[in-house]
Enzyme design. Sequence first.
Site, PDB file in Angstrom:
ATOM      1  N   GLY A   1     -11.033  -1.926   1.337  1.00 40.22           N
ATOM      2  CA  GLY A   1     -10.092  -1.251   0.433  1.00 40.22           C
ATOM      3  C   GLY A   1     -10.646   0.005  -0.200  1.00 40.22           C
ATOM      4  O   GLY A   1     -10.982   0.970   0.486  1.00 40.22           O
TER       5      GLY A   1
ATOM      6  N   LYS B   1     -12.616  -5.911  10.478  1.00 43.19           N
ATOM      7  CA  LYS B   1     -13.434  -5.025   9.637  1.00 43.19           C
ATOM      8  C   LYS B   1     -14.895  -5.030  10.112  1.00 43.19           C
ATOM      9  O   LYS B   1     -15.560  -3.981  10.117  1.00 43.19           O
ATOM     10  CB  LYS B   1     -13.334  -5.466   8.179  1.00 43.19           C
ATOM     11  CG  LYS B   1     -11.933  -5.230   7.599  1.00 43.19           C
ATOM     12  CD  LYS B   1     -11.735  -5.981   6.296  1.00 43.19           C
ATOM     13  CE  LYS B   1     -10.400  -5.675   5.666  1.00 43.19           C
ATOM     14  NZ  LYS B   1     -10.047  -6.580   4.567  1.00 43.19           N
TER      15      LYS B   1
ATOM     16  N   VAL C   1       0.838  -1.215   0.000  1.00 37.15           N
ATOM     17  CA  VAL C   1       0.000   0.000   0.000  1.00 37.15           C
ATOM     18  C   VAL C   1       0.868   1.258   0.000  1.00 37.15           C
ATOM     19  O   VAL C   1       0.641   2.188  -0.781  1.00 37.15           O
ATOM     20  CB  VAL C   1      -0.960   0.003   1.223  1.00 37.15           C
ATOM     21  CG1 VAL C   1      -1.811   1.268   1.236  1.00 37.15           C
ATOM     22  CG2 VAL C   1      -1.847  -1.240   1.210  1.00 37.15           C
TER      23      VAL C   1
ATOM     24  N   GLU D   1     -10.547   5.039   5.951  1.00 35.01           N
ATOM     25  CA  GLU D   1     -11.444   4.433   4.945  1.00 35.01           C
ATOM     26  C   GLU D   1     -10.822   3.185   4.313  1.00 35.01           C
ATOM     27  O   GLU D   1     -11.528   2.218   3.976  1.00 35.01           O
ATOM     28  CB  GLU D   1     -11.753   5.471   3.860  1.00 35.01           C
ATOM     29  CG  GLU D   1     -12.674   5.000   2.769  1.00 35.01           C
ATOM     30  CD  GLU D   1     -14.038   4.568   3.290  1.00 35.01           C
ATOM     31  OE1 GLU D   1     -14.824   5.427   3.674  1.00 35.01           O
ATOM     32  OE2 GLU D   1     -14.326   3.348   3.299  1.00 35.01           O
TER      33      GLU D   1
ATOM     34  N   GLU E   1      -2.501 -10.388   3.902  1.00 34.55           N
ATOM     35  CA  GLU E   1      -1.795  -9.683   4.971  1.00 34.55           C
ATOM     36  C   GLU E   1      -0.371 -10.238   5.070  1.00 34.55           C
ATOM     37  O   GLU E   1      -0.073 -11.322   4.550  1.00 34.55           O
ATOM     38  CB  GLU E   1      -2.509  -9.890   6.308  1.00 34.55           C
ATOM     39  CG  GLU E   1      -3.874  -9.265   6.359  1.00 34.55           C
ATOM     40  CD  GLU E   1      -3.848  -7.751   6.153  1.00 34.55           C
ATOM     41  OE1 GLU E   1      -3.212  -7.034   6.936  1.00 34.55           O
ATOM     42  OE2 GLU E   1      -4.462  -7.274   5.200  1.00 34.55           O
TER      43      GLU E   1
ATOM     44  N   ARG F   1      11.834  -0.187   7.237  1.00 41.58           N
ATOM     45  CA  ARG F   1      12.740  -0.959   8.090  1.00 41.58           C
ATOM     46  C   ARG F   1      14.109  -1.129   7.443  1.00 41.58           C
ATOM     47  O   ARG F   1      15.123  -1.043   8.094  1.00 41.58           O
ATOM     48  CB  ARG F   1      12.122  -2.331   8.386  1.00 41.58           C
ATOM     49  CG  ARG F   1      11.206  -2.289   9.594  1.00 41.58           C
ATOM     50  CD  ARG F   1      10.992  -3.654  10.152  1.00 41.58           C
ATOM     51  NE  ARG F   1      10.285  -4.484   9.180  1.00 41.58           N
ATOM     52  CZ  ARG F   1       9.337  -5.344   9.498  1.00 41.58           C
ATOM     53  NH1 ARG F   1       8.997  -5.500  10.741  1.00 41.58           N
ATOM     54  NH2 ARG F   1       8.752  -6.074   8.569  1.00 41.58           N
TER      55      ARG F   1
ATOM     56  N   GLY G   1      -0.618  -9.381  -3.910  1.00 45.20           N
ATOM     57  CA  GLY G   1      -0.584  -8.281  -2.933  1.00 45.20           C
ATOM     58  C   GLY G   1      -1.859  -8.138  -2.122  1.00 45.20           C
ATOM     59  O   GLY G   1      -2.083  -7.115  -1.489  1.00 45.20           O
TER      60      GLY G   1
ATOM     61  N   ASP H   1      -8.841 -10.823   9.878  1.00 41.40           N
ATOM     62  CA  ASP H   1      -8.936  -9.568   9.120  1.00 41.40           C
ATOM     63  C   ASP H   1     -10.407  -9.168   8.929  1.00 41.40           C
ATOM     64  O   ASP H   1     -10.789  -8.016   9.179  1.00 41.40           O
ATOM     65  CB  ASP H   1      -8.240  -9.760   7.756  1.00 41.40           C
ATOM     66  CG  ASP H   1      -8.306  -8.512   6.902  1.00 41.40           C
ATOM     67  OD1 ASP H   1      -7.521  -7.584   7.152  1.00 41.40           O
ATOM     68  OD2 ASP H   1      -9.163  -8.453   5.991  1.00 41.40           O
TER      69      ASP H   1
ATOM     70  N   VAL I   1     -11.333  -0.783   5.742  1.00 37.11           N
ATOM     71  CA  VAL I   1     -12.445  -1.706   5.495  1.00 37.11           C
ATOM     72  C   VAL I   1     -12.801  -1.682   4.012  1.00 37.11           C
ATOM     73  O   VAL I   1     -13.145  -0.629   3.456  1.00 37.11           O
ATOM     74  CB  VAL I   1     -13.694  -1.340   6.332  1.00 37.11           C
ATOM     75  CG1 VAL I   1     -14.824  -2.337   6.048  1.00 37.11           C
ATOM     76  CG2 VAL I   1     -13.358  -1.341   7.819  1.00 37.11           C
TER      77      VAL I   1
HETATM   78  N1  LIG Z   1      -2.527  -5.008   0.943  1.00 40.63           N
HETATM   79  C1  LIG Z   1      -3.814  -4.700   0.910  1.00 40.63           C
HETATM   80  O1  LIG Z   1      -4.545  -5.044  -0.020  1.00 40.63           O
HETATM   81  C2  LIG Z   1      -4.425  -3.906   2.000  1.00 40.63           C
HETATM   82  C3  LIG Z   1      -3.739  -3.604   3.163  1.00 40.63           C
HETATM   83  N2  LIG Z   1      -4.335  -2.881   4.144  1.00 40.63           N
HETATM   84  C4  LIG Z   1      -3.609  -2.552   5.349  1.00 40.63           C
HETATM   85  O2  LIG Z   1      -2.557  -1.659   5.003  1.00 40.63           O
HETATM   86  C5  LIG Z   1      -1.462  -1.831   5.881  1.00 40.63           C
HETATM   87  C6  LIG Z   1      -0.218  -2.125   5.076  1.00 40.63           C
HETATM   88  O3  LIG Z   1      -0.444  -3.305   4.329  1.00 40.63           O
HETATM   89  P1  LIG Z   1       0.550  -3.779   3.168  1.00 40.63           P
HETATM   90  O4  LIG Z   1       1.106  -2.601   2.476  1.00 40.63           O
HETATM   91  O5  LIG Z   1      -0.177  -4.795   2.399  1.00 40.63           O
HETATM   92  O6  LIG Z   1       1.673  -4.487   4.041  1.00 40.63           O
HETATM   93  P2  LIG Z   1       3.199  -4.739   3.632  1.00 40.63           P
HETATM   94  O7  LIG Z   1       3.684  -5.815   4.535  1.00 40.63           O
HETATM   95  O8  LIG Z   1       3.328  -4.925   2.171  1.00 40.63           O
HETATM   96  O9  LIG Z   1       3.885  -3.352   4.021  1.00 40.63           O
HETATM   97  C7  LIG Z   1       4.153  -2.930   5.306  1.00 40.63           C
HETATM   98  C8  LIG Z   1       5.503  -2.253   5.268  1.00 40.63           C
HETATM   99  O10 LIG Z   1       5.757  -1.644   6.521  1.00 40.63           O
HETATM  100  C9  LIG Z   1       7.113  -1.871   6.844  1.00 40.63           C
HETATM  101  N3  LIG Z   1       7.305  -1.761   8.291  1.00 40.63           N
HETATM  102  C10 LIG Z   1       6.970  -2.634   9.252  1.00 40.63           C
HETATM  103  N4  LIG Z   1       7.335  -2.173  10.466  1.00 40.63           N
HETATM  104  C11 LIG Z   1       7.912  -0.977  10.243  1.00 40.63           C
HETATM  105  C12 LIG Z   1       8.483   0.010  11.090  1.00 40.63           C
HETATM  106  N5  LIG Z   1       8.578  -0.184  12.402  1.00 40.63           N
HETATM  107  N6  LIG Z   1       8.966   1.135  10.544  1.00 40.63           N
HETATM  108  C13 LIG Z   1       8.906   1.340   9.214  1.00 40.63           C
HETATM  109  N7  LIG Z   1       8.374   0.439   8.349  1.00 40.63           N
HETATM  110  C14 LIG Z   1       7.889  -0.703   8.875  1.00 40.63           C
HETATM  111  C15 LIG Z   1       7.387  -3.279   6.320  1.00 40.63           C
HETATM  112  O11 LIG Z   1       8.773  -3.504   6.152  1.00 40.63           O
HETATM  113  C16 LIG Z   1       6.622  -3.263   5.001  1.00 40.63           C
HETATM  114  O12 LIG Z   1       7.418  -2.789   3.938  1.00 40.63           O
HETATM  115  C17 LIG Z   1      -1.883  -2.932   6.850  1.00 40.63           C
HETATM  116  O13 LIG Z   1      -2.453  -2.363   7.984  1.00 40.63           O
HETATM  117  C18 LIG Z   1      -2.936  -3.686   6.061  1.00 40.63           C
HETATM  118  O14 LIG Z   1      -3.838  -4.380   6.885  1.00 40.63           O
HETATM  119  C19 LIG Z   1      -5.612  -2.397   4.043  1.00 40.63           C
HETATM  120  C20 LIG Z   1      -6.341  -2.647   2.919  1.00 40.63           C
HETATM  121  C21 LIG Z   1      -5.813  -3.444   1.820  1.00 40.63           C
HETATM  122  N1  LIG Z   2      -5.660  -8.828   3.339  1.00 36.65           N
HETATM  123  C1  LIG Z   2      -6.781  -7.989   3.103  1.00 36.65           C
HETATM  124  C2  LIG Z   2      -6.340  -6.711   2.480  1.00 36.65           C
HETATM  125  C3  LIG Z   2      -7.368  -5.677   2.523  1.00 36.65           C
HETATM  126  O1  LIG Z   2      -7.887  -5.284   3.550  1.00 36.65           O
HETATM  127  C4  LIG Z   2      -7.758  -8.695   2.172  1.00 36.65           C
HETATM  128  O2  LIG Z   2      -7.392  -9.727   1.616  1.00 36.65           O
HETATM  129  O3  LIG Z   2      -8.879  -8.220   2.052  1.00 36.65           O
HETATM  130 NA    NA Z   3     -12.976   1.394   2.198  1.00 37.70          NA
END
Ligand SMILES: NC(=O)C1=CN([C@@H]2O[C@H](COP(=O)(O)OP(=O)(O)OC[C@H]3O[C@@H](n4cnc5c(N)ncnc54)[C@H](O)[C@@H]3O)[C@@H](O)[C@H]2O)C=CC1
Ligand SMILES: N[C@@H](CC=O)C(=O)O
Ligand code: NA
Length: 434
Positions: A133, A204, A15, A128, A189, A46, A186, A200, A131
């Site tokens: 996306g 939501k 994201v 937003e 989680e 990180r 992608g 998850d 929940v």
């Molecule tokens: N991927 C999806 O389709 C969706 C994700 N989300 C939410 O968005 C958020 C991010 O999800 P993604 O991008 O998919 O996860 P991801 O795992 O791809 O990205 C998270 C990033 O944060 C970094 N990170 C972790 N701890 C850190 C720290 N202490 N300092 C700096 N960076 C740090 C990780 O290295 C990673 O690059 C989560 O809360 C997820 O539930 C919400 C809707 C859809």
């Molecule tokens: N892992 C979640 C990402 C969006 O919230 C999903 O699969 O719906």
């Molecule tokens: Na939404």
Amino acid sequence: MNRPLKVALLGCGTVGSAVLRALQEQADDLGARVGRAVEVAGVAVRRPAHHPDVPADLLTTDAHGLVTRDDVDLVVEVIGGIEPARSLMLAAFEAGKSVVSANKALLAEDGVALHAAAAKAGVDLYYEAAVAGAIPILRPLRESLVGDQLSRIVGIVNGTTNYILSRMAETGAGFGEALAEATELGYAEADPTADVDGFDAAAKAAILASLAFHTPVSAADVHREGISTVTATDVARAAEIGCTVKLLAICERVANGSPTHPGDSVAVRVHPAMIPTTHPLASVGGAFNAVFVEAEAAGQLMFYGQGAGGEPTASAVLGDLVAVARNRLAGAAGQGPSGYADLAVRPMAETPTRYHVSLDVADKPGVLAAVAQEFAQHGVSISTVRQTGRGDAATLVIVTHSAPDAALSATIAALREMAAVRGVTSVLRVEGLQ
Ligand SMILES: NC(=O)C1=CN([C@@H]2O[C@H](COP(=O)(O)OP(=O)(O)OC[C@H]3O[C@@H](n4cnc5c(N)ncnc54)[C@H](O)[C@@H]3O)[C@@H](O)[C@H]2O)C=CC1
Ligand SMILES: N[C@@H](CC=O)C(=O)O
Ligand code: NA
């Protein structure tokens, strides 16, 4: 000239990288819509070496330092998980910065305290993206529908599990294979058990129920079952009765009480269920999500779109970012959710549900009567019974009427003990069947 608004981006994964790209590529449009230029102040990650595409002068491993920097106005949290995301958000509020987040796990665990901290600081907490996306659903609940009485929300709110179930039903793909694809795309989680085991979707559901019923609901209040127990037999049995299997998040306002909750209460649950293929949610395939809302005056509404993936989720994050940036320029903060109704949460055991059950039995006189008797003894009324096969290879397929969930699960436990029942081969709840 007014100085640009500066954004701290925490996390640059699926994201975060899509948000960063949009902030860079659409800077002029976003600035025009906000009424002030919006610039990225820094990106906390990180491992900087893993982000060769991000300008090196923006990268930092010191997320706390970035959040509290004097020139930072707004914070986007897309790290995920509970800590350090919670501490970083609290630090942002304390430093007078609004936060946009996609973190349903954190909001569903600690939303009340986080909103209180944001309100105390006079800043915004918008989420937003957390929940469904890209689908606008939280703002419609919080604003557009706030004048109505909501009775029920049924949603497909997890893209990964919907992708897996769709692939299993449409192509006969195996569970592991479909999960690997969802991860590669992608959707999943960081720990995909959060998707598969329903955590998850439960987070939501808690957020949806809190907003819909003006009642604080946390993830711990949500009855949760995932899809790892869904078998090919369940999917095939569903198809036989014109149904499909979906992981549903169901939030209901229940009137007229139950033994332990005599007044109005809310029931919030996540579990796989068979729904008729004619139901609007049945055609929601792949990683798409949909949320079906029932309200007293508005009637039925359906919100549909991409529930997962970097770009769709970034769309919701950016929408919130523009909103909180505008609020900041106006010197105001949007109102957080209200919990005035404070309804009790009804336990799953007392929540009315319907079951679809398949039993392997011997086709002998008296077996059907004995099975029916077991349902009756638990106060469960049967809607339909169908038998397939003869002799030693008969299968009974039973759909019940609605009964308290505890009565249904006690019936299943008793059936498993019956000598006449060789095996209970499929048990799934049914929703939306006449
Ligand atoms: N991927 C999806 O389709 C969706 C994700 N989300 C939410 O968005 C958020 C991010 O999800 P993604 O991008 O998919 O996860 P991801 O795992 O791809 O990205 C998270 C990033 O944060 C970094 N990170 C972790 N701890 C850190 C720290 N202490 N300092 C700096 N960076 C740090 C990780 O290295 C990673 O690059 C989560 O809360 C997820 O539930 C919400 C809707 C859809
Ligand atoms: N892992 C979640 C990402 C969006 O919230 C999903 O699969 O719906
Ligand atoms: Na939404």
